[in-house]
Structures are given as structure tokens and as C-alpha cells.
Design an enzyme around this catalytic site. Structure first.
Site, short mmCIF file in Angstrom:
data_model
loop_
_atom_site.label_atom_id
_atom_site.label_comp_id
_atom_site.label_asym_id
_atom_site.label_seq_id
_atom_site.Cartn_x
_atom_site.Cartn_y
_atom_site.Cartn_z
N GLY A 39 0.79 -1.24 0.00
CA GLY A 39 0.00 0.00 0.00
C GLY A 39 0.82 1.29 0.00
N SER A 108 12.34 -1.06 -0.91
CA SER A 108 13.58 -0.90 -0.12
C SER A 108 13.74 -2.04 0.89
CB SER A 108 13.66 0.48 0.53
OG SER A 108 12.45 0.90 1.11
N1 LIG Z 1 -5.59 -0.05 3.88
C1 LIG Z 1 -5.02 -0.05 2.68
N2 LIG Z 1 -3.94 0.75 2.45
C2 LIG Z 1 -3.35 0.75 1.24
N3 LIG Z 1 -3.75 0.00 0.19
C3 LIG Z 1 -4.82 -0.80 0.37
C4 LIG Z 1 -5.48 -0.86 1.62
N4 LIG Z 1 -6.48 -1.75 1.51
C5 LIG Z 1 -6.46 -2.22 0.25
N5 LIG Z 1 -5.46 -1.66 -0.46
C6 LIG Z 1 -5.17 -1.95 -1.86
O1 LIG Z 1 -3.90 -2.61 -1.89
C7 LIG Z 1 -3.20 -2.26 -3.08
C8 LIG Z 1 -1.86 -1.65 -2.70
O2 LIG Z 1 -1.13 -1.44 -3.88
P1 LIG Z 1 0.02 -0.36 -4.00
O3 LIG Z 1 -0.37 0.89 -3.31
O4 LIG Z 1 0.35 -0.28 -5.44
O5 LIG Z 1 1.17 -1.09 -3.18
P2 LIG Z 1 2.74 -0.82 -3.22
O6 LIG Z 1 2.97 0.55 -3.76
O7 LIG Z 1 3.16 -0.98 -1.78
O8 LIG Z 1 3.32 -1.90 -4.08
C9 LIG Z 1 -4.07 -1.29 -3.85
O9 LIG Z 1 -4.80 -2.02 -4.80
C10 LIG Z 1 -4.98 -0.74 -2.76
O10 LIG Z 1 -6.22 -0.31 -3.27
#
Ligand SMILES: Nc1ncnc2c1ncn2[C@@H]1O[C@H](COP(=O)(O)OP(=O)(O)O)[C@@H](O)[C@H]1O
Ligand SMILES: [Mg+2]
Length: 199
Positions: A39, A108
Site C-alpha cells: 500500500g 527498499s
Molecule cells: N488499507 C489499505 N492501504 C493501502 N492500500 C490498500 C489498503 N487496503 C487495500 N489496499 C489496496 O492494496 C493495493 C496496494 O497497492 P500499491 O499501493 O500499489 O502497493 P505498493 O505501492 O506498496 O506496491 C491497492 O490495490 C490498494 O487499493
């Protein structure tokens, strides 16, 4: 290799402190770390928006975006990951000096690499935010379909599958995205910044 012979630092007259005074806020680096799909990007995008609406100057550095440009010559070997983070750390330090709050969203995975960035910055200017989410949950989310590819052997050295993720030992903040919404995460981080007079 460092090549600093015959290279002399030339100071500005306008200082970081001047910029901070004009902006009316400090310029810490919020270093988001966590598994792919935990996230980091989602939270930093929303946080950037919330800060912007408060008139706070911030800038987001995100893994994939940086790999399109500045770091497009780097892959995912341990050495390249290290160099990737080293450069991002240096960019974050420039933005820190420029008076912006930096939000970095990179897996990281190595503790040492993150600690090296911490050392680049003054005390209190590196805020490590551990975006905590189990591998099972990240894999179930699989927002970019990368876990599926990694499991199929199409991606080698994928963090959590066949490359390590070293959890932060003393992060300033832990955001558990399995139990906290994006809005709650943003509110918690803003409260942290306000309580400590960063903003
Ligand atoms: N509480 C939350 N916080 C952040 N993302 C969430 C949460 N719940 C569900 N998600 C979903 O999880 C995914 C996180 O992906 P992303 O932000 O691209 O992760 P990262 O950048 O860490 O690889 C997204 O599809 C987002 O909508
Ligand atoms: Mg991301």
C-alpha cells in the site's frame, strides 16, 4: 566509486532554514517501506493530496516512476537495488534541502540500505514508515499481477517470493494496512507530523 577530487562544495546564501521558515513547515523525508502491494503508493498518493490541500509542499518519489527515468539503467539484483536506494536517498536529501516534505514509496527491502539513507539526513529528518501487510494478503491483492508472474517463475528475485524483505527494527511509524483504511493511515501520519511540529 566516489570521485570528489578537485570538486569543491559551493554554498547557497538561502538556507534550508530560510526555506522552512517561508514554507512554515519542516521538510522531513517520509520513507515508506514494505512488500509489493502493501500500500505504499496508494497511501503516499493520498497523503500527498491531503498535504497539498493543507498548503504543505511535498513531493512523492515512487519506485516504478523513478525506474522509468533516473534509474532506468538499474535492475533488481541486490547491487542494483542498493544503488537504486542510494540514488533515491540522495534525491530525497536534495528535496529535504529544498524545503519539501518527501514521500518515498520503494520496497527498499534491505535494512542496511534504508539505514544508509537515514545517515544522510539530520536527526529527526528521516521518518521510516513501515507499511505492514502479510505476504499472503499482498499476494491476494496483487494489484499489478506481479506475484502471479513471480510464482510462475516469470520474474526472478521478487521480494517476498525468492528475494528477502528485511522488516524495519525501529520504524518511526507502523501502518498496518490489513486493519487500517487508507484514510486512517493518512490521518495517523498527519497527526504524527503535527504532534512533532514538522507541520
Ligand atoms: N488499507 C489499505 N492501504 C493501502 N492500500 C490498500 C489498503 N487496503 C487495500 N489496499 C489496496 O492494496 C493495493 C496496494 O497497492 P500499491 O499501493 O500499489 O502497493 P505498493 O505501492 O506498496 O506496491 C491497492 O490495490 C490498494 O487499493
Ligand atoms: Mg508502489
Amino acid at each position: 566509486m566516489t570521485q570528489t577530487k578537485n570538486i569543491v562544495w559551493h554554498d547557497s546564501v538561502v538556507t534550508k532554514q530560510d526555506r522552512s521558515k517561508q514554507n512554515n513547515h519542516q521538510s522531513p523525508v517520509l520513507w515508506f517501506t514494505g512488500l509489493s502491494g502493501s500500500g505504499k503508493s496508494t497511501i503516499t498518493v493520498e497523503l500527498e493530496k491531503a498535504l497539498f490541500e493543507k498548503g504543505i509542499r511535498s513531493y512523492r518519489l515512487d519506485g516504478d516512476n523513478i525506474r522509468h527515468g533516473l534509474n532506468n539503467n538499474l535492475g533488481f539484483s541486490p547491487e542494483d537495488r542498493k544503488e537504486n536506494i542510494r540514488r533515491i536517498g540522495e534525491v530525497a536529501k536534495l528535496l529535504n534541502d529544498a524545503g519539501l516534505i518527501t514521500l518515498t514509496a520503494f520496497i527498499s527491502p534491505y535494512r542496511q540500505d534504508r539505514d544508509n539513507v537515514r545517515k544522510l539526513l539530520a536527526d529527526g529528518e528521516f521518518i521510516e514508515v513501515y507499511v505492514k501487510c502479510s505476504l499472503e494478503k499482498c499476494e491476494a491483492r496483487d494489484p499489478k499481477g506481479l506475484y502471479q508472474k513471480a510464482r510462475a517463475g516469470e520474474i526472478k528475485g521478487f521480494t517476498g517470493i525468492d528475494a528477502p524483505y528485511e522488516e524495519p527494527e525501529h520504524p518511526e511509524l507502523v501502518i498496518d494496512t490489513e486493519n487500517k483504511s487508507v484514510d486512517e493511515a493518512v490521518a495517523e501520519i498527519i497527526a504524527y507530523l503535527e504532534t512533532r511540529n514538522y507541520i
